[in-house]
Design a protein around this motif. Sequence first.
Motif, PDB file in Angstrom:
ATOM      1  N   GLN A   1       0.853  -1.184   0.000  1.00 63.02           N
ATOM      2  CA  GLN A   1       0.000   0.000   0.000  1.00 63.02           C
ATOM      3  C   GLN A   1       0.892   1.238   0.000  1.00 63.02           C
ATOM      4  OE1 GLN A   1      -3.285  -0.116  -0.342  1.00 63.02           O
ATOM      5  NE2 GLN A   1      -3.214  -2.346  -0.345  1.00 63.02           N
ATOM      6  N   THR A   2       0.675   2.148  -0.923  1.00 61.32           N
ATOM      7  CA  THR A   2       1.518   3.340  -1.004  1.00 61.32           C
ATOM      8  C   THR A   2       1.021   4.453  -0.093  1.00 61.32           C
ATOM      9  OG1 THR A   2       0.248   4.260  -2.832  1.00 61.32           O
ATOM     10  CG2 THR A   2       2.135   2.831  -3.399  1.00 61.32           C
ATOM     11  N   GLY A   3      -0.227   4.394   0.320  1.00 59.10           N
ATOM     12  CA  GLY A   3      -0.768   5.413   1.206  1.00 59.10           C
ATOM     13  C   GLY A   3      -1.111   6.714   0.506  1.00 59.10           C
ATOM     14  N   LYS A   4      -1.077   6.752  -0.810  1.00 52.89           N
ATOM     15  CA  LYS A   4      -1.395   7.972  -1.545  1.00 52.89           C
ATOM     16  C   LYS A   4      -2.895   8.032  -1.798  1.00 52.89           C
ATOM     17  CE  LYS A   4       3.041   8.642  -3.549  1.00 52.89           C
ATOM     18  NZ  LYS A   4       4.052   7.782  -3.776  1.00 52.89           N
ATOM     19  N   LEU A   5      -3.421   9.227  -1.678  1.00 51.34           N
ATOM     20  CA  LEU A   5      -4.851   9.421  -1.833  1.00 51.34           C
ATOM     21  C   LEU A   5      -5.074  10.755  -2.513  1.00 51.34           C
ATOM     22  CD1 LEU A   5      -7.877   8.818  -0.993  1.00 51.34           C
ATOM     23  CD2 LEU A   5      -7.368  10.125   1.065  1.00 51.34           C
ATOM     24  N   GLU A   6      -6.005  10.786  -3.427  1.00 47.91           N
ATOM     25  CA  GLU A   6      -6.381  12.042  -4.059  1.00 47.91           C
ATOM     26  C   GLU A   6      -7.853  12.267  -3.783  1.00 47.91           C
ATOM     27  OE1 GLU A   6      -6.877  13.882  -8.505  1.00 47.91           O
ATOM     28  OE2 GLU A   6      -5.199  12.533  -8.127  1.00 47.91           O
ATOM     29  N   ARG A   7      -8.210  13.505  -3.453  1.00 49.44           N
ATOM     30  CA  ARG A   7      -9.598  13.826  -3.153  1.00 49.44           C
ATOM     31  C   ARG A   7      -9.979  15.089  -3.902  1.00 49.44           C
ATOM     32  NH1 ARG A   7      -9.946  14.584   2.622  1.00 49.44           N
ATOM     33  NH2 ARG A   7      -9.805  12.329   2.666  1.00 49.44           N
ATOM     34  N   LEU A   8     -11.153  15.092  -4.509  1.00 57.10           N
ATOM     35  CA  LEU A   8     -11.697  16.252  -5.188  1.00 57.10           C
ATOM     36  C   LEU A   8     -13.046  16.552  -4.574  1.00 57.10           C
ATOM     37  CD1 LEU A   8     -11.792  18.334  -7.512  1.00 57.10           C
ATOM     38  CD2 LEU A   8     -12.828  16.531  -8.911  1.00 57.10           C
ATOM     39  N   SER A   9     -13.239  17.771  -4.075  1.00 50.82           N
ATOM     40  CA  SER A   9     -14.529  18.204  -3.516  1.00 50.82           C
ATOM     41  C   SER A   9     -15.045  19.347  -4.371  1.00 50.82           C
ATOM     42  CB  SER A   9     -14.357  18.687  -2.078  1.00 50.82           C
ATOM     43  OG  SER A   9     -13.950  17.627  -1.266  1.00 50.82           O
ATOM     44  N   MET A  10     -16.285  19.285  -4.735  1.00 52.64           N
ATOM     45  CA  MET A  10     -16.893  20.319  -5.576  1.00 52.64           C
ATOM     46  C   MET A  10     -18.083  20.915  -4.828  1.00 52.64           C
ATOM     47  SD  MET A  10     -15.083  20.147  -8.390  1.00 52.64           S
ATOM     48  CE  MET A  10     -16.049  21.054  -9.557  1.00 52.64           C
ATOM     49  N   MET A  11     -18.328  22.198  -5.063  1.00 50.66           N
ATOM     50  CA  MET A  11     -19.500  22.870  -4.497  1.00 50.66           C
ATOM     51  C   MET A  11     -20.333  23.398  -5.651  1.00 50.66           C
ATOM     52  SD  MET A  11     -17.784  24.976  -1.369  1.00 50.66           S
ATOM     53  CE  MET A  11     -19.329  25.507  -0.676  1.00 50.66           C
ATOM     54  N   LYS A  12     -21.630  23.196  -5.555  1.00 53.49           N
ATOM     55  CA  LYS A  12     -22.500  23.634  -6.630  1.00 53.49           C
ATOM     56  C   LYS A  12     -22.565  25.163  -6.708  1.00 53.49           C
ATOM     57  CE  LYS A  12     -26.815  22.486  -8.771  1.00 53.49           C
ATOM     58  NZ  LYS A  12     -27.941  21.591  -8.758  1.00 53.49           N
ATOM     59  N   GLN A  13     -22.736  25.829  -5.594  1.00 52.34           N
ATOM     60  CA  GLN A  13     -22.821  27.294  -5.541  1.00 52.34           C
ATOM     61  C   GLN A  13     -21.763  27.820  -4.569  1.00 52.34           C
ATOM     62  OE1 GLN A  13     -24.969  29.347  -7.215  1.00 52.34           O
ATOM     63  NE2 GLN A  13     -25.891  27.634  -8.307  1.00 52.34           N
ATOM     64  N   PRO A  14     -20.522  28.091  -5.016  1.00 49.15           N
ATOM     65  CA  PRO A  14     -19.515  28.586  -4.085  1.00 49.15           C
ATOM     66  C   PRO A  14     -19.901  29.975  -3.557  1.00 49.15           C
ATOM     67  CG  PRO A  14     -18.656  28.564  -6.327  1.00 49.15           C
ATOM     68  CD  PRO A  14     -20.034  27.980  -6.361  1.00 49.15           C
ATOM     69  N   PRO A  15     -19.615  30.245  -2.261  1.00 44.59           N
ATOM     70  CA  PRO A  15     -19.950  31.556  -1.711  1.00 44.59           C
ATOM     71  C   PRO A  15     -19.146  32.655  -2.420  1.00 44.59           C
ATOM     72  CG  PRO A  15     -18.715  30.228  -0.115  1.00 44.59           C
ATOM     73  CD  PRO A  15     -18.983  29.379  -1.315  1.00 44.59           C
ATOM     74  N   ASN A  16     -19.806  33.754  -2.718  1.00 46.82           N
ATOM     75  CA  ASN A  16     -19.209  34.923  -3.386  1.00 46.82           C
ATOM     76  C   ASN A  16     -18.645  34.575  -4.765  1.00 46.82           C
ATOM     77  OD1 ASN A  16     -19.761  36.408  -1.077  1.00 46.82           O
ATOM     78  ND2 ASN A  16     -17.758  35.891  -0.193  1.00 46.82           N
ATOM     79  N   ASN A  17     -19.099  33.483  -5.341  1.00 47.14           N
ATOM     80  CA  ASN A  17     -18.620  33.031  -6.640  1.00 47.14           C
ATOM     81  C   ASN A  17     -17.088  32.947  -6.696  1.00 47.14           C
ATOM     82  OD1 ASN A  17     -21.129  32.665  -7.841  1.00 47.14           O
ATOM     83  ND2 ASN A  17     -21.279  34.827  -8.396  1.00 47.14           N
ATOM     84  N   THR A  18     -16.512  32.566  -5.572  1.00 47.02           N
ATOM     85  CA  THR A  18     -15.065  32.436  -5.478  1.00 47.02           C
ATOM     86  C   THR A  18     -14.700  30.965  -5.350  1.00 47.02           C
ATOM     87  OG1 THR A  18     -14.944  34.550  -4.349  1.00 47.02           O
ATOM     88  CG2 THR A  18     -13.013  33.107  -4.162  1.00 47.02           C
TER      89      THR A  18
END
Length: 184
Positions: free
Chosen positions: A159-176
């Motif tokens: 096991q290499t222990g590497k992990l990738e995570r992507l989190s998305m928000m539908k409506q980011p606050p202040n369009n930022t």
Amino acid sequence: MEEFLRKPEIRRITRDVPPAHYIFSIESFSLLVDTGVEKYESHAFDVQNYKWRLSLYPSGNKKSNGEGFISLYLQIEDTQYFPRTWEVNVNFRFFILDQIRDKYLTIEESDGVIKRYYQMKTEWGIAQLLSLDHFNETSNGYLVDDCCSFGVEVFVIKQTGKLERLSMMKQPPNNTITFQLQKC
């Protein structure tokens, strides 16, 4: 449930190259059988910083429906020094030398399943590796002048222990949109 109970398919192919990790040869195979020994264990050998041993049942492992076959198993050694919750994931293949054609019969489960070694399961193998009738037939080349050779290749899945995570928000606050990289 039936899916889990079916016997795994075994793949048998030949190749010219000997096993990369371990070979053990037996002279006077018939004397080994005549002693009535149920199981012969090879010397321990190292692969990827683990100690292993082959367990050969020359007349088959009767407890696992191997009667009438050569049974061969790979067991992990020196586990008493491992952490209490240890686990080692492995893919392996067995070999039998065809002495007449100078080729190696390679035997493995056809689905390439990774075997999980842990405190309660320190040995995996194939109870019906090769029928004794086929093995004993001199013209097949596996038992010649009462001598034979078995081998194994062992591939530890680290096991290499590497992990990738992507989190998305539908409506980011202040369009930022802010990207933040974290070391995991």
